[in-house]
Design a protein around this motif. Structure first.
Motif, PDB file in Angstrom:
ATOM      1  N   VAL A  25       7.040 -20.505 -37.242  1.00 38.13           N
ATOM      2  CA  VAL A  25       6.944 -21.866 -36.713  1.00 38.13           C
ATOM      3  C   VAL A  25       5.607 -21.996 -35.993  1.00 38.13           C
ATOM      4  N   GLU A  26       4.698 -22.706 -36.612  1.00 42.40           N
ATOM      5  CA  GLU A  26       3.316 -22.832 -36.109  1.00 42.40           C
ATOM      6  C   GLU A  26       2.770 -24.167 -36.589  1.00 42.40           C
ATOM      7  N   ASP A  27       2.309 -25.006 -35.643  1.00 41.33           N
ATOM      8  CA  ASP A  27       1.869 -26.346 -36.032  1.00 41.33           C
ATOM      9  C   ASP A  27       0.483 -26.390 -36.666  1.00 41.33           C
ATOM     10  N   GLU A  28      -0.330 -25.366 -36.445  1.00 41.67           N
ATOM     11  CA  GLU A  28      -1.672 -25.371 -37.045  1.00 41.67           C
ATOM     12  C   GLU A  28      -1.600 -24.736 -38.430  1.00 41.67           C
ATOM     13  N   ALA A  29      -1.798 -25.573 -39.459  1.00 42.22           N
ATOM     14  CA  ALA A  29      -1.650 -25.115 -40.852  1.00 42.22           C
ATOM     15  C   ALA A  29      -2.465 -23.861 -41.192  1.00 42.22           C
ATOM     16  N   PRO A  30      -3.765 -23.781 -40.810  1.00 47.56           N
ATOM     17  CA  PRO A  30      -4.533 -22.576 -41.179  1.00 47.56           C
ATOM     18  C   PRO A  30      -3.944 -21.306 -40.558  1.00 47.56           C
ATOM     19  N   VAL A  31      -3.491 -21.394 -39.308  1.00 48.16           N
ATOM     20  CA  VAL A  31      -2.905 -20.242 -38.626  1.00 48.16           C
ATOM     21  C   VAL A  31      -1.581 -19.877 -39.301  1.00 48.16           C
ATOM     22  N   ARG A  32      -0.787 -20.892 -39.601  1.00 48.58           N
ATOM     23  CA  ARG A  32       0.510 -20.676 -40.265  1.00 48.58           C
ATOM     24  C   ARG A  32       0.303 -19.972 -41.602  1.00 48.58           C
ATOM     25  N   ALA A  36       1.567 -16.210 -42.634  1.00 50.81           N
ATOM     26  CA  ALA A  36       2.455 -16.079 -43.802  1.00 50.81           C
ATOM     27  C   ALA A  36       1.871 -15.087 -44.801  1.00 50.81           C
ATOM     28  N   ARG A  37       0.558 -15.161 -45.030  1.00 50.89           N
ATOM     29  CA  ARG A  37      -0.097 -14.266 -45.991  1.00 50.89           C
ATOM     30  C   ARG A  37      -0.004 -12.816 -45.527  1.00 50.89           C
ATOM     31  N   VAL A  38      -0.239 -12.578 -44.230  1.00 51.35           N
ATOM     32  CA  VAL A  38      -0.164 -11.223 -43.668  1.00 51.35           C
ATOM     33  C   VAL A  38       1.245 -10.658 -43.850  1.00 51.35           C
ATOM     34  N   LEU A  39       2.243 -11.477 -43.546  1.00 52.83           N
ATOM     35  CA  LEU A  39       3.633 -11.013 -43.636  1.00 52.83           C
ATOM     36  C   LEU A  39       4.045 -10.766 -45.081  1.00 52.83           C
ATOM     37  N   GLU A  40       3.675 -11.678 -45.973  1.00 50.47           N
ATOM     38  CA  GLU A  40       4.029 -11.514 -47.390  1.00 50.47           C
ATOM     39  C   GLU A  40       3.362 -10.282 -47.980  1.00 50.47           C
ATOM     40  N   ARG A  41       2.116 -10.034 -47.589  1.00 49.96           N
ATOM     41  CA  ARG A  41       1.393  -8.873 -48.089  1.00 49.96           C
ATOM     42  C   ARG A  41       2.082  -7.581 -47.633  1.00 49.96           C
ATOM     43  N   ASP A  42       2.773  -7.662 -46.495  1.00 52.54           N
ATOM     44  CA  ASP A  42       3.469  -6.485 -45.970  1.00 52.54           C
ATOM     45  C   ASP A  42       4.891  -6.373 -46.516  1.00 52.54           C
ATOM     46  N   PRO A 118      -5.188 -14.090 -29.135  1.00 56.05           N
ATOM     47  CA  PRO A 118      -5.188 -13.728 -30.557  1.00 56.05           C
ATOM     48  C   PRO A 118      -4.683 -12.304 -30.742  1.00 56.05           C
ATOM     49  N   PHE A 119      -4.162 -12.010 -31.924  1.00 53.68           N
ATOM     50  CA  PHE A 119      -3.696 -10.657 -32.217  1.00 53.68           C
ATOM     51  C   PHE A 119      -4.216 -10.245 -33.585  1.00 53.68           C
ATOM     52  N   ALA A 120      -4.366  -8.924 -33.765  1.00 54.43           N
ATOM     53  CA  ALA A 120      -4.759  -8.407 -35.075  1.00 54.43           C
ATOM     54  C   ALA A 120      -3.496  -8.370 -35.936  1.00 54.43           C
ATOM     55  N   PRO A 121      -3.633  -8.565 -37.256  1.00 59.64           N
ATOM     56  CA  PRO A 121      -2.456  -8.512 -38.132  1.00 59.64           C
ATOM     57  C   PRO A 121      -1.610  -7.267 -37.909  1.00 59.64           C
ATOM     58  N   ILE A 122      -2.276  -6.115 -37.708  1.00 60.43           N
ATOM     59  CA  ILE A 122      -1.534  -4.862 -37.538  1.00 60.43           C
ATOM     60  C   ILE A 122      -0.682  -4.887 -36.269  1.00 60.43           C
ATOM     61  N   GLU A 123      -1.179  -5.573 -35.217  1.00 57.39           N
ATOM     62  CA  GLU A 123      -0.408  -5.691 -33.971  1.00 57.39           C
ATOM     63  C   GLU A 123       0.840  -6.532 -34.206  1.00 57.39           C
ATOM     64  N   LEU A 125       2.397  -7.118 -37.031  1.00 58.30           N
ATOM     65  CA  LEU A 125       3.332  -6.388 -37.901  1.00 58.30           C
ATOM     66  C   LEU A 125       4.088  -5.319 -37.114  1.00 58.30           C
ATOM     67  N   ALA A 126       3.414  -4.657 -36.192  1.00 57.76           N
ATOM     68  CA  ALA A 126       4.069  -3.620 -35.391  1.00 57.76           C
ATOM     69  C   ALA A 126       5.166  -4.226 -34.519  1.00 57.76           C
ATOM     70  N   VAL A 127       4.881  -5.381 -33.916  1.00 62.39           N
ATOM     71  CA  VAL A 127       5.873  -6.052 -33.061  1.00 62.39           C
ATOM     72  C   VAL A 127       7.065  -6.507 -33.911  1.00 62.39           C
ATOM     73  N   ILE A 128       6.773  -7.066 -35.085  1.00 61.56           N
ATOM     74  CA  ILE A 128       7.840  -7.537 -35.981  1.00 61.56           C
ATOM     75  C   ILE A 128       8.706  -6.370 -36.438  1.00 61.56           C
ATOM     76  N   ARG A 129       8.077  -5.268 -36.843  1.00 63.45           N
ATOM     77  CA  ARG A 129       8.854  -4.106 -37.302  1.00 63.45           C
ATOM     78  C   ARG A 129       9.729  -3.567 -36.186  1.00 63.45           C
TER      79      ARG A 129
END
Length: 141
Positions: A25-32, A36-42, A118-123, A125-129
Motif C-alpha cells: 500500500v503506497e500512494d506514489e506509483a513509482p515507489v509502489r 513490487a518489482r523487488v518483491l516479485e524478483r525475490d 529510504p531502505f535498500a531492497p535487501i533491508e 526483504l530481510a524485514v519481510i522474511r
C-alpha cells in the motif's frame, strides 16, 4: 549421446499457490512499482493498492494475504490506522509500516513492524522474511 534434462522450474504452476502474497500500500506509483518489482524478483506474489481504502477493498474481496506492507502517508486514512484495522480483515497477515519519519521507530506500534525509508531492497526483504518467519510462512527457496 547426451540427453539434456531440464531442471524443474520454481515457477511451476503448482508451487505458485504456496508463494507468500504481499499487499503493498503506497500512494506514489513509482515507489509502489519499485517495491513490487523487488518483491516479485525475490519470489513473492504482490498485489498493490494506492490508498488504505483501495487496500481495504482488496482485503474485503477475500484475497489471501500473508503480509501487508503500508506507507504511513496515504491519501485519506493513514497507514498506521489502516494497519491497525488489518487483523479484522486478514487475521493471519503480518504487518509492516514504512515511513521516512524515523522517530516512529521508537513508538509502540502494537504488533506492527516498522521500517524506515529510504531502505535498500535487501533491508526490506530481510524485514519481510523475518516477519513471515515469525508467522511461520516462508517463501520457497
Amino acid at each position: 549421446r547426451h540427453v539434456a534434462v531440464a531442471a524443474p522450474s520454481s515457477r511451476a504452476s503448482g508451487e505458485t499457490a504456496r508463494l507468500p502474497q504481499i499487499l503493498v500500500v503506497e500512494d506514489e506509483a513509482p515507489v509502489r512499482m519499485v517495491i513490487a518489482r523487488v518483491l516479485e524478483r525475490d519470489g513473492f506474489r504482490v498485489i498493490a493498492a494506492a490508498s488504505a481504502e483501495e487496500a481495504t477493498q482488496l482485503l474485503k474481496a477475500g484475497g489471501h494475504v500473508d503480509l501487508v506492507l503500508s506507507d504511513l502517508t496515504l491519501p485519506g486514512e493513514d497507514g498506521r490506522r489502516f494497519l491497525a484495522n488489518v487483523p479484522s480483515l486478514a487475521p493471519h497477515a503480518a504487518r509492516i509500516l514504512m515511513s521516512g519519519h524515523a522517530a516512529l521507530g521508537d513508538m509502540e506500534l502494537d504488533g506492527i513492524t516498522f521500517v524506515g525509508k529510504p531502505f535498500a531492497p535487501i533491508e526490506l526483504l530481510a524485514v519481510i522474511r523475518d516477519c513471515l518467519a515469525r508467522r511461520a510462512v516462508t517463501p520457497h527457496s
